[in-house]
Design a protein around this motif. Structure first.
Motif, PDB file in Angstrom:
ATOM      1  N   THR A 193      59.747  54.238  45.583  1.00 36.31           N
ATOM      2  CA  THR A 193      59.421  53.509  44.369  1.00 36.31           C
ATOM      3  C   THR A 193      60.579  53.567  43.387  1.00 36.31           C
ATOM      4  O   THR A 193      60.936  52.570  42.771  1.00 36.31           O
ATOM      5  CB  THR A 193      58.142  54.082  43.727  1.00 36.31           C
ATOM      6  OG1 THR A 193      57.081  54.006  44.672  1.00 36.31           O
ATOM      7  CG2 THR A 193      57.743  53.317  42.482  1.00 36.31           C
ATOM      8  N   LEU A 194      61.180  54.738  43.244  1.00 34.54           N
ATOM      9  CA  LEU A 194      62.322  54.873  42.350  1.00 34.54           C
ATOM     10  C   LEU A 194      63.492  54.027  42.836  1.00 34.54           C
ATOM     11  O   LEU A 194      64.186  53.402  42.038  1.00 34.54           O
ATOM     12  CB  LEU A 194      62.744  56.341  42.232  1.00 34.54           C
ATOM     13  CG  LEU A 194      61.776  57.237  41.465  1.00 34.54           C
ATOM     14  CD1 LEU A 194      62.242  58.698  41.533  1.00 34.54           C
ATOM     15  CD2 LEU A 194      61.656  56.792  40.031  1.00 34.54           C
ATOM     16  N   SER A 195      63.690  53.980  44.145  1.00 31.77           N
ATOM     17  CA  SER A 195      64.766  53.157  44.700  1.00 31.77           C
ATOM     18  C   SER A 195      64.518  51.676  44.413  1.00 31.77           C
ATOM     19  O   SER A 195      65.443  50.937  44.089  1.00 31.77           O
ATOM     20  CB  SER A 195      64.875  53.367  46.207  1.00 31.77           C
ATOM     21  OG  SER A 195      65.240  54.690  46.487  1.00 31.77           O
ATOM     22  N   LYS A 196      63.273  51.243  44.552  1.00 36.22           N
ATOM     23  CA  LYS A 196      62.937  49.843  44.276  1.00 36.22           C
ATOM     24  C   LYS A 196      63.175  49.514  42.805  1.00 36.22           C
ATOM     25  O   LYS A 196      63.725  48.461  42.485  1.00 36.22           O
ATOM     26  CB  LYS A 196      61.480  49.562  44.633  1.00 36.22           C
ATOM     27  CG  LYS A 196      61.210  49.475  46.106  1.00 36.22           C
ATOM     28  CD  LYS A 196      59.754  49.204  46.378  1.00 36.22           C
ATOM     29  CE  LYS A 196      59.454  49.254  47.856  1.00 36.22           C
ATOM     30  NZ  LYS A 196      58.028  49.045  48.137  1.00 36.22           N
ATOM     31  N   MET A 197      62.760  50.419  41.907  1.00 32.86           N
ATOM     32  CA  MET A 197      62.967  50.170  40.484  1.00 32.86           C
ATOM     33  C   MET A 197      64.452  50.113  40.153  1.00 32.86           C
ATOM     34  O   MET A 197      64.894  49.250  39.394  1.00 32.86           O
ATOM     35  CB  MET A 197      62.279  51.254  39.645  1.00 32.86           C
ATOM     36  CG  MET A 197      60.776  51.114  39.609  1.00 32.86           C
ATOM     37  SD  MET A 197      59.942  52.127  38.391  1.00 32.86           S
ATOM     38  CE  MET A 197      60.499  53.760  38.760  1.00 32.86           C
ATOM     39  N   LYS A 198      65.228  51.008  40.744  1.00 33.82           N
ATOM     40  CA  LYS A 198      66.670  51.015  40.505  1.00 33.82           C
ATOM     41  C   LYS A 198      67.291  49.707  41.005  1.00 33.82           C
ATOM     42  O   LYS A 198      68.132  49.111  40.335  1.00 33.82           O
ATOM     43  CB  LYS A 198      67.309  52.200  41.215  1.00 33.82           C
ATOM     44  CG  LYS A 198      68.782  52.327  40.991  1.00 33.82           C
ATOM     45  CD  LYS A 198      69.361  53.535  41.703  1.00 33.82           C
ATOM     46  CE  LYS A 198      70.858  53.595  41.549  1.00 33.82           C
ATOM     47  NZ  LYS A 198      71.450  54.707  42.274  1.00 33.82           N
ATOM     48  N   SER A 199      66.854  49.248  42.155  1.00 32.43           N
ATOM     49  CA  SER A 199      67.358  48.000  42.716  1.00 32.43           C
ATOM     50  C   SER A 199      67.012  46.813  41.817  1.00 32.43           C
ATOM     51  O   SER A 199      67.855  45.936  41.583  1.00 32.43           O
ATOM     52  CB  SER A 199      66.762  47.782  44.109  1.00 32.43           C
ATOM     53  OG  SER A 199      67.118  46.540  44.611  1.00 32.43           O
ATOM     54  N   ILE A 200      65.795  46.781  41.294  1.00 29.91           N
ATOM     55  CA  ILE A 200      65.374  45.696  40.404  1.00 29.91           C
ATOM     56  C   ILE A 200      66.231  45.697  39.147  1.00 29.91           C
ATOM     57  O   ILE A 200      66.692  44.644  38.692  1.00 29.91           O
ATOM     58  CB  ILE A 200      63.881  45.836  40.057  1.00 29.91           C
ATOM     59  CG1 ILE A 200      63.034  45.500  41.279  1.00 29.91           C
ATOM     60  CG2 ILE A 200      63.498  44.943  38.881  1.00 29.91           C
ATOM     61  CD1 ILE A 200      61.563  45.831  41.129  1.00 29.91           C
ATOM     62  N   ILE A 201      66.471  46.878  38.585  1.00 29.94           N
ATOM     63  CA  ILE A 201      67.285  46.982  37.365  1.00 29.94           C
ATOM     64  C   ILE A 201      68.711  46.522  37.636  1.00 29.94           C
ATOM     65  O   ILE A 201      69.295  45.770  36.844  1.00 29.94           O
ATOM     66  CB  ILE A 201      67.256  48.423  36.821  1.00 29.94           C
ATOM     67  CG1 ILE A 201      65.863  48.733  36.269  1.00 29.94           C
ATOM     68  CG2 ILE A 201      68.320  48.624  35.748  1.00 29.94           C
ATOM     69  CD1 ILE A 201      65.643  50.191  35.941  1.00 29.94           C
TER      70      ILE A 201
END
Length: 70
Positions: free
Chosen positions: A33-41
């Motif tokens: 989830t953290l990786s996905k959020m970082k990717s979105i940002i």
């Protein structure tokens, strides 16, 4: 009664191996989830930079065009 950590008692009929697997799955899902959020940002940041660059290029072209016409 075993303790999971110093404050949470371990109860129930589930085996400790199963509980450990659940803990690992939760940990992995949090990282994903953290990786996905970082990717979105990062994608949003790149998109904004691209839009800003395009605006600057168009502005400079318009200014150059006005200077040439005058």
């Amino acid at each position: 009664m075993k303790t999971i950590s110093s404050t949470l008692p371990e109860r129930g009929i589930l085996t400790s191996a199963y509980k450990q697997e659940i803990r690992e799955n939760i940990s992995v899902s949090k990282r994903a989830t953290l990786s996905k959020m970082k990717s979105i940002i990062e994608n949003h940041h790149n998109k904004v930079q691209s839009q800003t660059g395009t605006i600057l290029q168009v502005s400079l072209f318009a200014i150059a065009l006005v200077l040439i016409v005058i």
